[in-house]
Write an enzyme that holds these catalytic residues in place. Structure first.
Site, PDB file in Angstrom:
ATOM      1  N   CYS A  14       0.844  -1.189   0.000  1.00  0.00           N
ATOM      2  CA  CYS A  14       0.000   0.000   0.000  1.00  0.00           C
ATOM      3  C   CYS A  14       0.891   1.255   0.000  1.00  0.00           C
ATOM      4  CB  CYS A  14      -0.881  -0.030   1.245  1.00  0.00           C
ATOM      5  SG  CYS A  14      -1.964   1.378   1.428  1.00  0.00           S
ATOM      6  N   PRO A  15       0.583   2.211  -0.826  1.00  0.00           N
ATOM      7  CA  PRO A  15      -0.568   2.380  -1.710  1.00  0.00           C
ATOM      8  C   PRO A  15      -0.319   1.970  -3.157  1.00  0.00           C
ATOM      9  CG  PRO A  15       0.561   4.462  -1.581  1.00  0.00           C
ATOM     10  CD  PRO A  15       1.352   3.464  -0.735  1.00  0.00           C
TER      11      PRO A  15
END
Length: 75
Positions: A14-15
């Site tokens: 993430c992200p």
């Protein structure tokens, strides 16, 4: 409905899976299905949230053992 090549985000955290999906989606017309292959556990939350905020539809979130396959239809 057309299908785009898979976005391979395996090994990314993430992200980055969402960023890769957003970049692919920007080049594609509405109605296209995009599959993201990911090993990031947060992607099962992040990608559906991204899809809702942008008017896309989550089609499937499948566990494939060593990765997940999450498919979004672009709105």
């Amino acid at each position: 409905m057309s299908t785009a090549p898979d976005v391979d985000a395996r090994g990314l955290r993430c992200p980055l899976p969402v960023i890769r999906l957003a970049a692919a989606a920007a080049e594609l017309p509405a109605g296209t299905s995009v599959a993201v292959l990911t090993t990031d556990p947060a992607a099962s939350t992040d990608i559906p949230a991204w899809a809702r905020m942008r008017g896309h539809t989550l089609v499937v979130d499948e566990d494939h053992g060593d990765h997940r396959r999450i498919v979004v239809e672009l709105g």
